[in-house]
Design a protein around this motif. Structure first.
Motif, PDB file in Angstrom:
ATOM      1  N   ASN A   1      38.170  41.142  47.566  1.00  0.00           N
ATOM      2  CA  ASN A   1      37.406  39.927  47.856  1.00  0.00           C
ATOM      3  C   ASN A   1      35.952  40.213  48.190  1.00  0.00           C
ATOM      4  OD1 ASN A   1      39.111  37.341  47.916  1.00  0.00           O
ATOM      5  ND2 ASN A   1      40.445  38.807  48.923  1.00  0.00           N
TER       6      ASN A   1
ATOM      7  N   ILE B   1      42.106  35.371  57.319  1.00  0.00           N
ATOM      8  CA  ILE B   1      41.114  36.451  57.230  1.00  0.00           C
ATOM      9  C   ILE B   1      40.954  37.150  58.579  1.00  0.00           C
ATOM     10  CG2 ILE B   1      38.670  36.947  56.856  1.00  0.00           C
ATOM     11  CD1 ILE B   1      38.655  34.643  54.815  1.00  0.00           C
TER      12      ILE B   1
ATOM     13  N   GLN C   1      40.221  47.185  44.064  1.00  0.00           N
ATOM     14  CA  GLN C   1      41.591  46.915  44.487  1.00  0.00           C
ATOM     15  C   GLN C   1      42.485  48.152  44.351  1.00  0.00           C
ATOM     16  OE1 GLN C   1      41.818  44.087  41.494  1.00  0.00           O
ATOM     17  NE2 GLN C   1      40.214  42.904  42.456  1.00  0.00           N
TER      18      GLN C   1
ATOM     19  N   SER D   1      45.504  31.985  45.603  1.00  0.00           N
ATOM     20  CA  SER D   1      45.669  32.931  44.507  1.00  0.00           C
ATOM     21  C   SER D   1      47.068  33.543  44.533  1.00  0.00           C
ATOM     22  CB  SER D   1      44.628  34.048  44.634  1.00  0.00           C
ATOM     23  OG  SER D   1      44.999  35.174  43.854  1.00  0.00           O
TER      24      SER D   1
ATOM     25  N   ALA E   1      43.339  43.936  49.401  1.00  0.00           N
ATOM     26  CA  ALA E   1      42.967  42.524  49.405  1.00  0.00           C
ATOM     27  C   ALA E   1      41.552  42.335  49.923  1.00  0.00           C
ATOM     28  CB  ALA E   1      43.962  41.732  50.263  1.00  0.00           C
TER      29      ALA E   1
ATOM     30  N   PRO F   1      34.079  41.827  44.478  1.00  0.00           N
ATOM     31  CA  PRO F   1      34.693  41.320  43.241  1.00  0.00           C
ATOM     32  C   PRO F   1      34.057  41.899  41.987  1.00  0.00           C
ATOM     33  CG  PRO F   1      33.260  39.662  44.228  1.00  0.00           C
ATOM     34  CD  PRO F   1      33.387  40.771  45.228  1.00  0.00           C
TER      35      PRO F   1
ATOM     36  N   TRP G   1      42.031  38.183  38.374  1.00  0.00           N
ATOM     37  CA  TRP G   1      42.586  39.459  38.822  1.00  0.00           C
ATOM     38  C   TRP G   1      43.064  40.260  37.634  1.00  0.00           C
ATOM     39  CZ3 TRP G   1      41.976  40.949  43.796  1.00  0.00           C
ATOM     40  CH2 TRP G   1      41.588  39.946  44.693  1.00  0.00           C
TER      41      TRP G   1
ATOM     42  N   LEU H   1      46.976  37.275  45.434  1.00  0.00           N
ATOM     43  CA  LEU H   1      46.742  37.557  46.846  1.00  0.00           C
ATOM     44  C   LEU H   1      47.988  37.264  47.676  1.00  0.00           C
ATOM     45  CD1 LEU H   1      43.107  36.233  47.413  1.00  0.00           C
ATOM     46  CD2 LEU H   1      43.894  38.601  47.355  1.00  0.00           C
TER      47      LEU H   1
ATOM     48  N   GLN I   1      35.943  45.025  40.589  1.00  0.00           N
ATOM     49  CA  GLN I   1      37.336  44.972  40.186  1.00  0.00           C
ATOM     50  C   GLN I   1      37.520  45.628  38.813  1.00  0.00           C
ATOM     51  OE1 GLN I   1      38.636  40.889  40.293  1.00  0.00           O
ATOM     52  NE2 GLN I   1      37.973  40.571  42.397  1.00  0.00           N
TER      53      GLN I   1
END
Length: 213
Positions: A177, A13, A187, A64, A173, A180, A121, A67, A183
């Protein structure tokens, strides 16, 4: 293992955030040797750590699959974007071909895993990510084996496309995150932004008659 996973995640991260910051600086710098080149190189260093920790997470900690595939996309296009500046109008090497094939087959592998195990996802994001990876790897292979002479003059446009693809993959990404609940738009939004930026920068190159970076 839990402690190692946490350390790996923190590094992943941290370097991802650093790469985004460095990418912004490189984009804002004048497109010539100097800050643009220097911060672009730092961006690549950060991306390499993101890729390494992402793959480590997939192998050791079951991260994931999506990811990992997104990290794979960012890693490959940043490498290819750097290589095209080094090569310019020269033909790519056997190593470049091997990297393209490895990136494509790895993406195909993680696509299969994501379809069965990564329910958090959206499929539209998974397929679009693999589609982007397939597009750029296929282009690089076709250019190497069949259309090098026809396509070699567009090296600067390739550089713009690939580096901005890497940047938008990181943003996707990050947004996925952090947001969320939004979504798949959190993304897909960065990908759309990346396309807009690509068009703008390519138009700038066209207007300046394709002067080198």
């Amino acid at each position: 293992m839990e402690t190692l996973h946490s350390i790996n995640l923190i590094i992943h991260i941290s370097f991802g955030l650093a790469a985004m910051g460095l990418g912004v600086v490189a984009l804002r710098a004048p497109k010539k040797r100097g800050p643009h080149t220097r911060f672009g190189r730092y961006f690549l260093y950060a991306i390499s750590v993101v890729l390494e920790t992402g793959l480590m997470g997939a192998i050791l900690f079951r991260a994931s699959p999506f990811l990992v595939m997104l990290t794979l996309l960012a890693g490959y296009v940043s490498y290819a974007g750097w290589r095209i500046v080094r090569l310019r109008e020269k033909r790519s090497s056997t190593r470049d071909v091997a990297c393209a094939l490895l990136a494509f087959t790895s993406g195909l592998f993680f696509l299969g895993i994501a379809k069965t195990s990564d329910a958090s996802w959206n499929p539209s994001v998974i397929y679009s990510t693999f589609g982007a990876l397939s597009l750029v790897t296929t282009y690089d292979l076709v250019k190497h084996y069949w259309l090098h002479e026809s396509l070699k003059g567009g090296w600067l446009y390739e550089h713009i496309y690939k580096m901005l693809s890497a940047f938008s993959a990181l943003l996707s990404a990050f947004a996925g995150n952090v947001l969320p609940q939004c979504q798949p738009y959190s993304q897909l939004g960065p990908s759309i932004l990346g396309m807009v930026m690509m068009i703008w920068y390519m138009r700038q190159v066209t207007r300046s008659q394709g002067k080198p970076v």
